[in-house]
Motif scaffolding. Structure first.
Motif, PDB file in Angstrom:
ATOM      1  N   GLU B  26      -3.973  31.779  27.920  1.00  0.00           N
ATOM      2  CA  GLU B  26      -3.724  30.612  28.768  1.00  0.00           C
ATOM      3  C   GLU B  26      -4.717  29.499  28.433  1.00  0.00           C
ATOM      4  N   LEU B  27      -5.978  29.876  28.248  1.00  0.00           N
ATOM      5  CA  LEU B  27      -6.995  28.865  27.935  1.00  0.00           C
ATOM      6  C   LEU B  27      -6.683  28.192  26.609  1.00  0.00           C
ATOM      7  N   ARG B  28      -6.305  29.005  25.618  1.00  0.00           N
ATOM      8  CA  ARG B  28      -5.981  28.413  24.312  1.00  0.00           C
ATOM      9  C   ARG B  28      -4.817  27.449  24.454  1.00  0.00           C
ATOM     10  N   TRP B  29      -3.871  27.844  25.226  1.00  0.00           N
ATOM     11  CA  TRP B  29      -2.664  27.055  25.476  1.00  0.00           C
ATOM     12  C   TRP B  29      -3.055  25.703  26.114  1.00  0.00           C
ATOM     13  N   ILE B  30      -3.977  25.758  27.102  1.00  0.00           N
ATOM     14  CA  ILE B  30      -4.388  24.527  27.802  1.00  0.00           C
ATOM     15  C   ILE B  30      -5.202  23.626  26.876  1.00  0.00           C
ATOM     16  N   PHE B  31      -6.205  24.239  26.224  1.00  0.00           N
ATOM     17  CA  PHE B  31      -7.134  23.390  25.480  1.00  0.00           C
ATOM     18  C   PHE B  31      -6.580  22.975  24.117  1.00  0.00           C
ATOM     19  N   ARG B  32      -5.410  23.511  23.739  1.00  0.00           N
ATOM     20  CA  ARG B  32      -4.788  23.038  22.507  1.00  0.00           C
ATOM     21  C   ARG B  32      -3.976  21.773  22.758  1.00  0.00           C
ATOM     22  N   ARG B  33      -3.680  21.523  24.042  1.00  0.00           N
ATOM     23  CA  ARG B  33      -2.899  20.324  24.352  1.00  0.00           C
ATOM     24  C   ARG B  33      -3.743  19.078  24.087  1.00  0.00           C
ATOM     25  N   PRO B  34      -3.221  18.143  23.304  1.00  0.00           N
ATOM     26  CA  PRO B  34      -4.010  16.930  23.031  1.00  0.00           C
ATOM     27  C   PRO B  34      -4.376  16.198  24.307  1.00  0.00           C
ATOM     28  N   ARG B  35      -3.461  16.185  25.315  1.00  0.00           N
ATOM     29  CA  ARG B  35      -3.774  15.395  26.514  1.00  0.00           C
ATOM     30  C   ARG B  35      -4.968  15.960  27.265  1.00  0.00           C
ATOM     31  N   THR B  36      -5.109  17.295  27.238  1.00  0.00           N
ATOM     32  CA  THR B  36      -6.277  17.885  27.894  1.00  0.00           C
ATOM     33  C   THR B  36      -7.548  17.408  27.207  1.00  0.00           C
ATOM     34  N   ARG B  37      -7.525  17.446  25.871  1.00  0.00           N
ATOM     35  CA  ARG B  37      -8.732  17.085  25.126  1.00  0.00           C
ATOM     36  C   ARG B  37      -9.070  15.610  25.315  1.00  0.00           C
ATOM     37  N   VAL B  38      -8.043  14.758  25.246  1.00  0.00           N
ATOM     38  CA  VAL B  38      -8.295  13.316  25.391  1.00  0.00           C
ATOM     39  C   VAL B  38      -8.858  13.027  26.772  1.00  0.00           C
ATOM     40  N   MET B  39      -8.259  13.659  27.776  1.00  0.00           N
ATOM     41  CA  MET B  39      -8.698  13.414  29.146  1.00  0.00           C
ATOM     42  C   MET B  39     -10.151  13.847  29.343  1.00  0.00           C
ATOM     43  N   LEU B  40     -10.473  15.039  28.877  1.00  0.00           N
ATOM     44  CA  LEU B  40     -11.848  15.526  29.028  1.00  0.00           C
ATOM     45  C   LEU B  40     -12.820  14.658  28.238  1.00  0.00           C
ATOM     46  N   GLY B  41     -12.391  14.229  27.045  1.00  0.00           N
ATOM     47  CA  GLY B  41     -13.250  13.374  26.216  1.00  0.00           C
ATOM     48  C   GLY B  41     -13.555  12.068  26.920  1.00  0.00           C
ATOM     49  N   LEU B  42     -12.526  11.470  27.518  1.00  0.00           N
ATOM     50  CA  LEU B  42     -12.741  10.192  28.206  1.00  0.00           C
ATOM     51  C   LEU B  42     -13.665  10.375  29.400  1.00  0.00           C
ATOM     52  N   LEU B  43     -13.463  11.486  30.134  1.00  0.00           N
ATOM     53  CA  LEU B  43     -14.339  11.739  31.284  1.00  0.00           C
ATOM     54  C   LEU B  43     -15.786  11.853  30.832  1.00  0.00           C
ATOM     55  N   ALA B  44     -16.007  12.509  29.674  1.00  0.00           N
ATOM     56  CA  ALA B  44     -17.377  12.717  29.196  1.00  0.00           C
ATOM     57  C   ALA B  44     -18.016  11.398  28.779  1.00  0.00           C
ATOM     58  N   VAL B  45     -17.204  10.433  28.379  1.00  0.00           N
ATOM     59  CA  VAL B  45     -17.755   9.168  27.899  1.00  0.00           C
ATOM     60  C   VAL B  45     -18.211   8.286  29.068  1.00  0.00           C
ATOM     61  N   ILE B  46     -17.586   8.477  30.227  1.00  0.00           N
ATOM     62  CA  ILE B  46     -17.868   7.555  31.335  1.00  0.00           C
ATOM     63  C   ILE B  46     -19.340   7.506  31.741  1.00  0.00           C
ATOM     64  N   PRO B  47     -20.048   8.668  31.900  1.00  0.00           N
ATOM     65  CA  PRO B  47     -21.487   8.564  32.223  1.00  0.00           C
ATOM     66  C   PRO B  47     -22.264   7.786  31.168  1.00  0.00           C
ATOM     67  N   VAL B  48     -21.865   7.924  29.901  1.00  0.00           N
ATOM     68  CA  VAL B  48     -22.551   7.192  28.826  1.00  0.00           C
ATOM     69  C   VAL B  48     -22.370   5.693  29.051  1.00  0.00           C
ATOM     70  N   ILE B  49     -21.133   5.304  29.377  1.00  0.00           N
ATOM     71  CA  ILE B  49     -20.869   3.874  29.611  1.00  0.00           C
ATOM     72  C   ILE B  49     -21.706   3.377  30.785  1.00  0.00           C
ATOM     73  N   ILE B  50     -21.703   4.151  31.879  1.00  0.00           N
ATOM     74  CA  ILE B  50     -22.489   3.727  33.057  1.00  0.00           C
ATOM     75  C   ILE B  50     -23.954   3.592  32.656  1.00  0.00           C
ATOM     76  N   GLY B  51     -24.464   4.579  31.905  1.00  0.00           N
ATOM     77  CA  GLY B  51     -25.861   4.566  31.485  1.00  0.00           C
ATOM     78  C   GLY B  51     -26.181   3.336  30.656  1.00  0.00           C
ATOM     79  N   ILE B  52     -25.297   3.011  29.701  1.00  0.00           N
ATOM     80  CA  ILE B  52     -25.543   1.847  28.835  1.00  0.00           C
ATOM     81  C   ILE B  52     -25.545   0.569  29.663  1.00  0.00           C
ATOM     82  N   VAL B  53     -24.561   0.451  30.547  1.00  0.00           N
ATOM     83  CA  VAL B  53     -24.473  -0.756  31.371  1.00  0.00           C
ATOM     84  C   VAL B  53     -25.739  -0.923  32.198  1.00  0.00           C
TER      85      VAL B  53
END
Lengths: 375, 286
Positions: B26-53
């Motif tokens: 099930e995990l492989r199935w979830i994390f192979r989906r591109p949308r899961t990866r893109v979504m998690l990637g974007l979430l991870a970037v947000i603290p960086v953006i806040i920090g830079i600002v």
């Protein structure tokens, strides 16, 4: 079991359990219980409260008021009407720590071996109060060498205007407490019904203070612990080192020391406030129907009017004058040769007369007008 | 394919598919989906953006010599991750968990892949367990990523000192990391509560969009209701009513009251959500 029956059973059980859980959280712990406590007379209770020494404890204090103040968005400094909560830590000796929550900022005051410090996280400023003996900041019931006599005296003074009784017991912050009740004598012309102080049965510390108005079961002002735990507190709570980058200031020790006893004397404090307002204040009456009168500082209302005009902007309503400000929040009255504006709250009345005087008190309007006429 | 499978053979097959393998699949199935990866990637970037600002806000375009205090405090390795989690909790983290819950049952129903699950020799309860596990892992990973990038950004921009609490005390790094870990854990539990409710809706529909709309709508409406003082009686029933208490982790000592209450509330929501989801899955005829 049939899958369908099983499914329904699980759904009903789970949903009920979850809802009951949510419901239980909304219930106050055991507010309506009246614990059984040994009988005490009011004098004995006051006496033991005077001699009580705070043990090491931590607690949460909440202050709420339901004064029914008109909401004045244009006037600053009325944020006090909001509920505040604070945490208090005490080491059972001279160390104490108070943290007041103000939205996402905090004000902290620490008294301990490092002296007395305050820290305001909003402005990132730390202030040291050197030379102030922390014990001085808390009035130590000075001169109470004989608590028994002091208790009798206090009760005596109070009984001129009030009846002091112990009205049963209560559970406050999950602890057993006596309810000491001050009720105004029938001769007192006040809007208040009674003042209750809940005193912890074990430590004899006051746990809750409530002011009850006439004709409402809800207190107008309530300040008390919602949590109170008697446990040893770690020493580092009472030490303070200002954080890097903070503005550190030192309060003038003389000033700080002078300020303390001065404000401990009510009449001196009254003069100071009067001075700050640019006029003199005077007190008429005593006990519950005490009325405070004085002259209205003219600038105060001029400023408020200006502020309202600014808020209105160029397209706003026509120019507001000082009188309009008053009329916006109060009611016009004219009685016995005095006319002006009256403001009513759940716990008191205030009037501002047309000739620039004011009077406030926890009394109906006639008493205020009598006080003004006596001037 | 019409040959009958002997009951003994069925039991054999059942025994062979171990739970860990199902969960892993099930995990492989979830994390192979591109949308899961893109979504998690974007979430991870947000603290960086806040920090830079926040870092460039001091001495930034206005040339202010004394930047407002919240700037220096907020970009520290303590306040930045907790602040970022609080901000993201109001919409984006619920979006992530709901999206994953929507995919878990409704999405597979829509693709027709859920039929395979229902026909397979896997009990319905086990199916829900596997799906709930997948959703739970997404919640943990999302909160964990935000916390991690928040801490890293804070360390880069502010170093290891300046971990100042609202009470004016300075924390050692380990202590601060512990608090961020608590924040991540706490947010994860809140996300699980939302995920459980989303799974219940997901089990009833084959449109993942409907799950997303319902749960996010619920989150937004709850937050709106919290604004009105006259509805104070209702507030203890709303999940977001404890989300503000995250800031209590930046106080010293930590104020646990609101945080503990939040966990109990989340647990209640989880019990309700999972029991409804289970009931629906057991009774659905595939």
């Amino acid at each position: 079991m049939q899958p369908k029956t099983k499914g329904i059973a699980v759904a009903v059980t789970g949903t009920t359990a979850g809802l009951v859980g949510l419901l239980v959280m909304t219930l106050p712990a055991d507010a309506d219980q009246e614990p059984e406590l040994p009988e005490l007379s009011a004098t004995e209770l006051v006496e033991s409260a005077l001699t009580a020494k705070a043990p090491a404890f931590e607690g949460t204090v909440e202050v709420t008021n339901d004064l029914g103040l008109p909401s004045l968005p244009a006037l600053p400094g009325l944020g006090l009407a909001n509920a505040e909560s604070a945490r208090i830590y005490h080491d059972g000796d001279d160390g104490a720590r108070l943290s007041v929550q103000r939205g996402s900022t905090e004000f902290t005051a620490v008294t301990g071996p490092d002296g007395t410090w305050t820290y305001d996280s909003e402005s990132n400023t730390a202030t040291k109060y050197p030379g102030v003996d922390p014990t001085e900041t808390v009035p130590r019931h000075g001169g109470l060498s004989d608590p028994a006599r002091a208790a009798t005296e206090i009760i005596d003074v109070l009984s001129d205007s009030s009846t002091v009784t112990i009205d049963g017991t209560a559970r406050v912050a999950d602890r057993d407490a006596y309810e000491l009740v001050l009720t105004p004598k029938p001769s007192e012309r006040t809007l208040l019904r009674e003042v209750t102080v809940a005193i912890d049965a074990a430590t004899k510390l006051p746990l809750r203070f409530e002011v009850m108005p006439n004709g409402s079961p809800e207190p107008v002002v309530s300040a008390g612990f919602t949590e109170f735990d008697v446990t040893a507190q770690p020493d580092e709570l009472f030490a303070f080192t200002p954080p890097r980058d903070a503005d550190v200031t030192t309060a003038d020790p003389d000033k700080a020391r002078k300020a303390l006893p001065k404000h401990a004397d009510p009449s001196q404090a009254l003069d100071d406030v009067g001075e700050a307002l640019g006029g003199s204040l005077s007190v008429t009456g005593s006990g519950w129907d005490t009325v405070l009168t004085g002259a209205v500082p003219e600038e105060a209302f001029a400023e408020a009017a200006e502020r309202l005009n600014e808020l209105g902007g160029p397209d706003g309503p026509p120019e507001t004058t000082a009188l309009d400000v008053l009329n916006q929040f109060g009611e016009r009255f004219s009685e016995g040769g005095v006319s002006g504006t009256e403001f009513t709250t759940h716990a008191g009345t205030g009037v501002v007369t047309d000739d620039g005087r004011f009077a406030v008190g926890a009394v109906p309007r006639q008493v205020l007008i009598e006080a003004l006429e006596q001037q | 394919m019409t040959t009958m499978i002997a009951p003994s053979e069925l039991r054999l097959t059942r025994a062979r598919v171990g739970l860990p393998r199902l969960l892993w699949a099930e995990l492989r199935w979830i994390f192979r989906r591109p949308r899961t990866r893109v979504m998690l990637g974007l979430l991870a970037v947000i603290p960086v953006i806040i920090g830079i600002v926040l870092t460039f806000a001091d001495g930034g375009p206005t040339g202010d010599a004394d930047p407002p205090v919240f700037v220096t405090l907020a970009s520290s390795a303590l306040a930045l991750p907790i602040g970022a989690l609080t901000v993201l909790m109001s919409l984006l983290l619920p979006l992530a968990i709901t999206n994953s819950s929507g995919d878990a049952l409704a999405g597979e129903q829509a693709n027709g892949t859920l039929r395979g699950w229902l026909l397979a020799p896997v009990s319905r309860g086990r199916l829900l367990l596997v799906k709930a596990f997948g959703v739970a892992v997404v919640g943990l990973v999302a909160a964990g990523l935000v916390g991690t990038t928040g801490v890293l950004t804070g360390l880069v921009s502010n170093g290891t000192d300046g971990l100042i609490t609202l009470s004016g005390t300075t924390l050692p790094l380990l202590d601060a990391l512990g608090r961020v870990a608590i924040a991540v854990g706490w947010v994860t539990v809140q996300l699980w509560a939302l995920g459980a409710v989303a799974l219940a809706i997901s089990a009833c529909t084959e449109h993942p969009m409907l799950v997303l709309a319902t749960v996010l709508g619920g989150v937004i409406v709850s937050q709106l209701l919290l604004v009105f003082d006259s509805l104070a009686w209702l507030h203890p029933f709303l999940l977001p009513s404890s989300w503000e208490s995250m800031i209590n982790l930046v106080r010293d000592p930590i104020w646990w009251d609101g945080l503990g209450e939040g966990l109990v509330r989340a647990a209640c929501y989880m019990v309700i959500g999972l029991s409804l989801a289970y009931a629906r899955i057991v009774t659905s005829d595939g």
